[in-house]
Scaffold this motif. Structure first.
Motif, PDB file in Angstrom:
ATOM      1  N   CYS A   1       0.845  -1.206   0.000  1.00 43.26           N
ATOM      2  CA  CYS A   1       0.000   0.000   0.000  1.00 43.26           C
ATOM      3  C   CYS A   1       0.877   1.253   0.000  1.00 43.26           C
ATOM      4  CB  CYS A   1      -0.939  -0.011   1.202  1.00 43.26           C
ATOM      5  SG  CYS A   1      -2.340  -1.157   1.022  1.00 43.26           S
ATOM      6  N   LYS A   2       2.036   1.171   0.650  1.00 42.86           N
ATOM      7  CA  LYS A   2       2.953   2.323   0.655  1.00 42.86           C
ATOM      8  C   LYS A   2       3.521   2.584  -0.747  1.00 42.86           C
ATOM      9  CE  LYS A   2       4.305   2.165   5.497  1.00 42.86           C
ATOM     10  NZ  LYS A   2       5.350   1.848   6.481  1.00 42.86           N
ATOM     11  N   ILE A   3       3.763   1.521  -1.491  1.00 44.85           N
ATOM     12  CA  ILE A   3       4.227   1.698  -2.883  1.00 44.85           C
ATOM     13  C   ILE A   3       3.106   2.327  -3.709  1.00 44.85           C
ATOM     14  CG2 ILE A   3       4.929   0.469  -4.989  1.00 44.85           C
ATOM     15  CD1 ILE A   3       6.453  -1.509  -3.185  1.00 44.85           C
ATOM     16  N   ILE A   4       1.869   1.878  -3.492  1.00 41.89           N
ATOM     17  CA  ILE A   4       0.726   2.447  -4.222  1.00 41.89           C
ATOM     18  C   ILE A   4       0.617   3.946  -3.923  1.00 41.89           C
ATOM     19  CG2 ILE A   4      -1.811   2.459  -4.400  1.00 41.89           C
ATOM     20  CD1 ILE A   4      -1.638  -0.603  -3.635  1.00 41.89           C
ATOM     21  N   ARG A   5       0.811   4.313  -2.653  1.00 42.10           N
ATOM     22  CA  ARG A   5       0.692   5.727  -2.249  1.00 42.10           C
ATOM     23  C   ARG A   5       1.956   6.523  -2.541  1.00 42.10           C
ATOM     24  NH1 ARG A   5      -1.722   3.409   2.655  1.00 42.10           N
ATOM     25  NH2 ARG A   5       0.251   3.748   3.720  1.00 42.10           N
ATOM     26  N   ARG A   6       2.967   5.879  -3.107  1.00 46.65           N
ATOM     27  CA  ARG A   6       4.253   6.503  -3.435  1.00 46.65           C
ATOM     28  C   ARG A   6       4.985   6.972  -2.175  1.00 46.65           C
ATOM     29  NH1 ARG A   6       1.823   4.826  -7.696  1.00 46.65           N
ATOM     30  NH2 ARG A   6       2.347   5.667  -9.748  1.00 46.65           N
TER      31      ARG A   6
END
Ligand code: 5GP
Ligand code: ZN
Length: 138
Positions: free
Chosen positions: A8-13
């Protein structure tokens, strides 16, 4: 979205990812510890722990992208084979609890992926009984 989930952190950059594909529902990025060049993870943007618990439409969209990336690995990366791998829950090797599909190119030489299916004669191997159990659960 899950606050502490690494994907999810990768999705949120919030953390970097080598992103190769994105649409409204799906993100695909390179695995940080690839077993071969091009090893890609495909995930739904909505947080679901496993493939088994992901809503059908989303699961289909993720698998559609996984298929296309596998095709590209053959065509463009010149892989000779592709493994599609989904681990569900820690006993099956899942270390990140956000559904992801591994799309792993194989180049016909030794790499970091080891898969062995070895017959294991333990537990209930009465085939008719097992068939009935599975059929009745569907
Ligand atoms: P699993 O064992 O859950 O099926 O696979 C998780 C995969 O996620 C592993 O192959 C691991 O290398 C990868 N991974 C874990 N953390 C990160 C990260 O922060 N970024 C990326 N790109 N991959 C990660
Ligand atoms: Zn997540």
């Amino acid at each position: 979205m899950s606050k502490d989930c690494v994907f999810c952190k990768i999705i949120r950059r919030e953390i970097p990812g080598s992103i190769v594909y994105e649409d409204n529902d799906v993100l695909a990025f390179l695995d940080i510890s690839p077993t071969a060049p091009g090893h890609t993870l495909v995930i739904p943007k909505e947080h679901h722990e496993t493939f088994l618990g992901t809503p059908r439409r989303l699961m289909h969209n993720v698998l559609d992208v996984a298929q296309r990336i596998g095709q590209v690995q053959i065509k463009t990366l010149k892989a000779q084979g592709v493994n599609i791998l989904i681990n569900n829950y820690p006993p099956a090797g899942q270390s990140v609890p956000h559904f992801h599909v591994h799309v792993i190119p194989r180049y016909g030489k030794t790499d970091g992926l080891k898969i062995a299916m070895v017959e294991h004669l333990d537990g209930d191997l009465n085939f008719p009984v097992v068939v009935e159990k599975i059929k009745s659960g569907l």
